[in-house]
Design a protein around this motif. Structure first.
Motif, PDB file in Angstrom:
ATOM      1  N   LYS A 192       0.808  -1.208   0.000  1.00  0.00           N
ATOM      2  CA  LYS A 192       0.000   0.000   0.000  1.00  0.00           C
ATOM      3  C   LYS A 192       0.859   1.283   0.000  1.00  0.00           C
ATOM      4  N   ASP A 193       2.070   1.181   0.532  1.00  0.00           N
ATOM      5  CA  ASP A 193       2.962   2.355   0.541  1.00  0.00           C
ATOM      6  C   ASP A 193       3.092   2.975  -0.855  1.00  0.00           C
ATOM      7  N   TYR A 194       3.150   2.116  -1.877  1.00  0.00           N
ATOM      8  CA  TYR A 194       3.349   2.641  -3.230  1.00  0.00           C
ATOM      9  C   TYR A 194       2.087   3.339  -3.743  1.00  0.00           C
ATOM     10  N   ALA A 195       0.917   2.852  -3.299  1.00  0.00           N
ATOM     11  CA  ALA A 195      -0.328   3.528  -3.692  1.00  0.00           C
ATOM     12  C   ALA A 195      -0.362   4.922  -3.065  1.00  0.00           C
TER      13      ALA A 195
ATOM     14  N   LYS B 246      14.158  13.075   9.452  1.00  0.00           N
ATOM     15  CA  LYS B 246      13.317  13.533  10.552  1.00  0.00           C
ATOM     16  C   LYS B 246      12.535  12.392  11.198  1.00  0.00           C
ATOM     17  N   ALA B 247      12.408  11.257  10.483  1.00  0.00           N
ATOM     18  CA  ALA B 247      11.624  10.145  11.029  1.00  0.00           C
ATOM     19  C   ALA B 247      12.530   9.256  11.890  1.00  0.00           C
TER      20      ALA B 247
ATOM     21  N   SER C 182       7.201   3.257  10.664  1.00  0.00           N
ATOM     22  CA  SER C 182       6.529   3.007   9.380  1.00  0.00           C
ATOM     23  C   SER C 182       6.820   4.148   8.389  1.00  0.00           C
ATOM     24  N   HIS C 183       6.940   5.376   8.908  1.00  0.00           N
ATOM     25  CA  HIS C 183       7.222   6.500   8.018  1.00  0.00           C
ATOM     26  C   HIS C 183       8.637   6.435   7.463  1.00  0.00           C
ATOM     27  N   PHE C 184       9.572   6.030   8.313  1.00  0.00           N
ATOM     28  CA  PHE C 184      10.954   5.880   7.869  1.00  0.00           C
ATOM     29  C   PHE C 184      11.012   4.870   6.721  1.00  0.00           C
ATOM     30  N   VAL C 185      10.285   3.771   6.890  1.00  0.00           N
ATOM     31  CA  VAL C 185      10.290   2.716   5.868  1.00  0.00           C
ATOM     32  C   VAL C 185       9.638   3.226   4.571  1.00  0.00           C
ATOM     33  N   TYR C 186       8.535   3.966   4.719  1.00  0.00           N
ATOM     34  CA  TYR C 186       7.859   4.544   3.546  1.00  0.00           C
ATOM     35  C   TYR C 186       8.819   5.450   2.775  1.00  0.00           C
TER      36      TYR C 186
ATOM     37  N   GLU D 224      -1.953  10.865   7.805  1.00  0.00           N
ATOM     38  CA  GLU D 224      -3.344  10.679   7.385  1.00  0.00           C
ATOM     39  C   GLU D 224      -3.532   9.342   6.674  1.00  0.00           C
ATOM     40  N   GLU D 225      -2.480   8.901   5.999  1.00  0.00           N
ATOM     41  CA  GLU D 225      -2.585   7.680   5.197  1.00  0.00           C
ATOM     42  C   GLU D 225      -1.967   6.483   5.904  1.00  0.00           C
ATOM     43  N   ILE D 226      -0.824   6.745   6.542  1.00  0.00           N
ATOM     44  CA  ILE D 226      -0.097   5.644   7.182  1.00  0.00           C
ATOM     45  C   ILE D 226       0.112   6.015   8.648  1.00  0.00           C
ATOM     46  N   PRO D 227      -0.471   5.250   9.586  1.00  0.00           N
ATOM     47  CA  PRO D 227      -0.255   5.564  10.993  1.00  0.00           C
ATOM     48  C   PRO D 227       1.234   5.444  11.347  1.00  0.00           C
ATOM     49  N   VAL D 228       1.712   6.302  12.242  1.00  0.00           N
ATOM     50  CA  VAL D 228       3.149   6.304  12.575  1.00  0.00           C
ATOM     51  C   VAL D 228       3.556   4.985  13.210  1.00  0.00           C
TER      52      VAL D 228
END
Ligand code: HEB
Length: 440
Positions: free
Chosen positions: A45-48, A205-206, A211-215, A436-440
């Motif tokens: 879903k990260d790519y979407a 900054k992450a 999950s944000h770092f990975v995104y 908003e899209e990916i919870p931290v």
């Protein structure tokens, strides 16, 4: 400043501003398409989310690309009537076809932006592909007019009159394929590195492992891989462009290389600057024979020097610095993307060292700088000609005068527009954070 210099400064500033947004407008659809395809393939879903967020940025940048492109078009007619006369009579085709390309892009962009959720996976890919196709076609067609300036064919001038016009011969002028491919691949390269820059900046900054770092790391790697591939293509097409200069515009190549005497076994000089007094390149690293070899795949290849041409046909010699800057950045970014790729995909490391991250952050702006240097080199290196050996820049320019206030006005406009664009991007993504899209 004299009026012609002011006219060039005004038009050059417009183009320098427009090219930033045009480049992003060409490159982002390819990045969005890549993210879409990765999403459909991996169901990650990260790519979407990436495709969705990038398209928002793309729409904002396109909103500046369109008016600045319109200003460029209008200024082309108003500032360069002599040039437009020949273009209008000999190569109107690229400008005419471009309108269709633009329609395709705009139509499928609205479909994708407003209806992506309701489209089937296949239709999503089809619409982004058509956005990418429209954008690429625009770039290729406009580059066509630039290529015609370098190698004007398809007409004759008899007693000041244009005769024997063959618009298709003019369209497929010798510089067309070389210039269009270099412009297209360098745009893709730059867009990819720009997104890599943003991703790297956000990664800093992450917190590592979140999950944000990975995104952002996925976005960074996608940017680095596509940017790396296209930087290799940029070198290949850049090399083709240099060979093209060797055959069709040798004084530009001679100015870029600081070569004064025509010779075989010509050395390649890296860095430094040309001293017109002594006719030497100062502080350069010299590799014997390499220029001849690169130009003709043989050390015996004779490369023409500036002294073969009347001095009033010499381009300004500082173009060497622009050329070296472009090539240097290209080489640097090839190396950087290879290092990044090895670190992540071969050594399988999850975090990058600080120095590498800093390099990633500046990679996008550097690539954009290379685009600017490339254009300035191509156009200043063509001086004193607007259309090579057919029309001088002085004869192409308007004689209406009063350029100075326009120059101040438009430069001010671009500064304000630039600041507003950055603010709009900043506040849009601040209001719609990744959380908003990916919870931290
Ligand atoms: Fe470049 C241009 C080369 C890289 C961007 N380029 C150019 C030219 C040449 C070159 C020769 C001129 C052409 C004419 O004028 O015609 N490059 C080159 C090389 C390299 C390069 C060799 C290696 C590396 N580029 C590059 C990069 C970039 C660029 C990296 C970005 C990113 N270019 C450019 C541009 C231009 C150029 C934009 C303009 C257009 C044309 O083509 O012209």
């Amino acid at each position: 400043m004299d009026e012609i210099l002011l006219t060039r400064a005004l038009f050059g500033t417009t183009m320098a501003f427009h090219i930033i947004f045009a480049t992003m407008g060409v490159a982002l659809p390819l990045m969005i398409l890549s993210a879409e395809i990765l999403y459909q393939k991996t169901k990650d879903k990260d790519y979407a989310v990436m495709a969705k967020r990038w398209i928002k940025g793309f729409a904002i940048l396109l909103a500046v690309a369109i008016p600045s492109g319109t200003i460029a078009g209008v200024q082309l007619s108003l500032l360069w009537p002599g040039y437009m006369k020949i273009i209008g009579e000999v190569v109107p085709l690229p400008f005419q076809i471009e309108i269709f390309a633009f329609f395709i892009e705009a139509l499928f962009l609205s479909i994708y932006v407003y209806a992506a959720d309701r489209l089937s996976p296949l239709m999503r890919i089809v619409s982004v592909s058509l956005v990418a196709f429209g954008a690429a076609a625009s770039a290729v067609l406009i580059t066509n007019a630039h290529a015609f300036q370098n190698t004007p064919v398809g007409f004759r001038i008899v007693e000041g009159q244009i005769v024997d016009v063959d618009p298709w011969a003019a369209f497929f002028n010798p510089n067309f394929i070389v210039a269009a491919s270099h412009v297209l691949v360098t745009a893709y390269m730059t867009g990819a590195f720009m997104l890599a820059s943003v991703a790297a900046f956000k990664m800093l900054k992450a917190s590592p492992g979140s999950s944000h770092f990975v995104y952002y790391r996925k976005a960074l790697m996608l940017g680095l891989i596509i940017g790396g591939l296209f930087s290799i293509f940029s070198a290949v097409t850049g090399h083709e462009s240099a060979i093209h200069l060797h055959h069709y515009n040798p004084e530009k190549l001679a100015a870029a290389e600081g070569l004064f005497e025509t010779r075989s076994h010509a050395p390649l000089k890296i860095g430094g600057w040309t001293d017109p007094e002594t006719q030497e390149v100062k502080y350069a690293i010299e590799i014997p024979g390499l220029l001849s070899f690169l130009a003709g795949y043989s050390f015996d290849e004779v490369v023409r020097g500036l002294n073969d041409f009347p001095k009033e046909y010499w381009p300004p010699l500082f173009v060497r610095v622009l050329f070296n800057g472009m090539v240097g950045i290209g080489m640097l970014l090839i190396v950087l993307s290879i290092i990044g790729f090895i670190w992540r995909h071969i050594l399988k490391r999850d975090v990058f060292p600080k120095w590498m991250m800093s390099c990633f952050v500046v990679s996008g702006p550097l690539a954009m700088l290379a685009i600017e240097l490339g254009w300035i080199f191509a156009c200043i290196g063509r001086q004193p000609w607007a259309i090579y050996r057919v029309l001088s820049t002085a004869d192409a320019a308007t004689t209406a005068g009063h350029i100075a206030p326009l120059f101040v006005l438009f430069t001010g406009l671009y500064v304000v527009l630039g600041i507003i664009t950055v603010l709009v991007l900043y506040f849009y993504f601040k209001r719609h954070p990744l959380a908003e899209e990916i919870p931290v």
